[in-house]
Design a protein around this motif. Structure first.
Motif, PDB file in Angstrom:
ATOM      1  N   THR A 108       0.830  -1.201   0.000  1.00 45.51           N
ATOM      2  CA  THR A 108       0.000   0.000   0.000  1.00 45.51           C
ATOM      3  C   THR A 108       0.861   1.247   0.000  1.00 45.51           C
ATOM      4  O   THR A 108       1.840   1.343   0.735  1.00 45.51           O
ATOM      5  CB  THR A 108      -0.926  -0.006   1.220  1.00 45.51           C
ATOM      6  N   GLY A 109       0.488   2.180  -0.865  1.00 52.37           N
ATOM      7  CA  GLY A 109       1.186   3.460  -0.917  1.00 52.37           C
ATOM      8  C   GLY A 109       2.289   3.537  -1.954  1.00 52.37           C
ATOM      9  O   GLY A 109       2.811   4.629  -2.222  1.00 52.37           O
ATOM     10  N   THR A 129      -3.608   1.058  -3.415  1.00 58.14           N
ATOM     11  CA  THR A 129      -4.419   0.720  -2.243  1.00 58.14           C
ATOM     12  C   THR A 129      -4.901  -0.723  -2.366  1.00 58.14           C
ATOM     13  O   THR A 129      -4.931  -1.285  -3.467  1.00 58.14           O
ATOM     14  CB  THR A 129      -5.633   1.637  -2.107  1.00 58.14           C
ATOM     15  N   SER A 130      -5.305  -1.308  -1.254  1.00 56.77           N
ATOM     16  CA  SER A 130      -5.740  -2.706  -1.273  1.00 56.77           C
ATOM     17  C   SER A 130      -6.959  -2.904  -2.167  1.00 56.77           C
ATOM     18  O   SER A 130      -7.153  -3.992  -2.726  1.00 56.77           O
ATOM     19  CB  SER A 130      -6.040  -3.189   0.149  1.00 56.77           C
ATOM     20  N   SER A 131      -7.763  -1.863  -2.337  1.00 53.39           N
ATOM     21  CA  SER A 131      -8.952  -1.966  -3.197  1.00 53.39           C
ATOM     22  C   SER A 131      -8.580  -2.062  -4.673  1.00 53.39           C
ATOM     23  O   SER A 131      -9.447  -2.357  -5.517  1.00 53.39           O
ATOM     24  CB  SER A 131      -9.871  -0.768  -2.981  1.00 53.39           C
ATOM     25  N   SER A 182      -0.521   5.694  -6.021  1.00 55.70           N
ATOM     26  CA  SER A 182      -0.324   5.245  -4.640  1.00 55.70           C
ATOM     27  C   SER A 182      -1.282   4.073  -4.415  1.00 55.70           C
ATOM     28  O   SER A 182      -2.455   4.279  -4.116  1.00 55.70           O
ATOM     29  CB  SER A 182      -0.614   6.387  -3.675  1.00 55.70           C
ATOM     30  N   GLY A 235      -7.965   7.089  -8.966  1.00 50.54           N
ATOM     31  CA  GLY A 235      -6.778   6.417  -8.453  1.00 50.54           C
ATOM     32  C   GLY A 235      -5.869   5.873  -9.536  1.00 50.54           C
ATOM     33  O   GLY A 235      -4.815   5.305  -9.239  1.00 50.54           O
TER      34      GLY A 235
END
Lengths: 114, 113
Positions: free
Chosen positions: B15-16, B82-84, B80, B63
């Motif tokens: 993540t990130g 994300t888990s999604s 960046s 995103g």
């Protein structure tokens, strides 16, 4: 307006049987309806497509039936074979619309048992 | 396979972190697309391109950014992760120029921890 609703989510058919997958739409401006087939670990591949001015299109064992008044279309796989086991996606596109993009259904996982 | 390759084929990231996925075609087709595939959602369009430096958003573009500086390459960037955004990502091209006739690449499985 842009959704394409697909059912069932999964389907089990015996070898030699008929597989039927249904899709429904709301946007009457859609003017092309393709079906895609996807095998595990692969990208989807165009299987067959139909325009709304045609009620049925057949290619080998695969047939699309289109009901414009009901805003529904379906894929029929005759004499289903284990090799047909895959995920099937219906889709729709409005060529004259602002989006001009393919809208996919959520997919149907077909398993043909030997 | 219409000469489409995707790289990497698998990626695990945290993540990130930024992530860039590449789609490469060998036949100079104009239209290219990025989709993500998730259970229960089918295939959803992220971004598409109708020529060099000509791109537009799809239905799930938040995103994500894209770039197309050459006809043959269409890059998808998660600035960046994300888990999604854990998903299978597919690139597609339109060989005939008809939107309903798309050829898909082999996919990239991305896992964001």
């Amino acid at each position: 307006q842009q959704q394409v609703k697909q059912s069932p989510q999964s389907l089990i058919v015996q070898k030699g049987g008929i597989s039927i997958i249904n899709c429904a739409y709301e946007n009457t401006a859609f003017d092309y309806f393709p079906w895609y087939q996807q095998f595990p670990g692969k990208g989807p591949a165009l299987l067959i497509a139909i325009r709304p001015d045609v009620s049925e299109k057949k290619e080998g064992r695969f047939t699309i039936s289109f009901n414009k008044s009901a805003k529904q279309f379906s894929l029929h796989i005759m004499d289903s074979q284990p090799g047909d086991s895959a995920t099937y996606f219906c889709a729709a596109v409005n060529y004259g619309g602002a989006t001009n993009k393919l809208i996919f259904g959520t997919g149907t996982l077909l398993a043909v048992q030997p | 396979d219409a000469g489409i390759t995707q790289s990497p084929r698998h990626k695990v990231t945290e993540t990130g972190t930024p992530v860039t996925l590449r789609c490469h075609q060998t036949e100079n087709h104009r239209y290219m697309y990025w989709y993500r595939q998730d259970p229960g959602h089918g295939l959803r369009l992220i971004h598409y391109s109708y020529g060099v430096k000509d791109t537009d958003k799809g239905e799930v573009s938040d995103g994500y950014s894209v770039s197309r500086s050459k006809t043959e390459d269409f890059l998808l960037t998660l600035e960046s992760a994300t888990s999604s955004q854990t998903s299978v990502y597919f690139c597609a091209i339109s060989v005939t120029g008809e939107v309903h006739e798309q050829f898909f690449g082999p996919g990239t499985r991305l896992t964001v921890l």
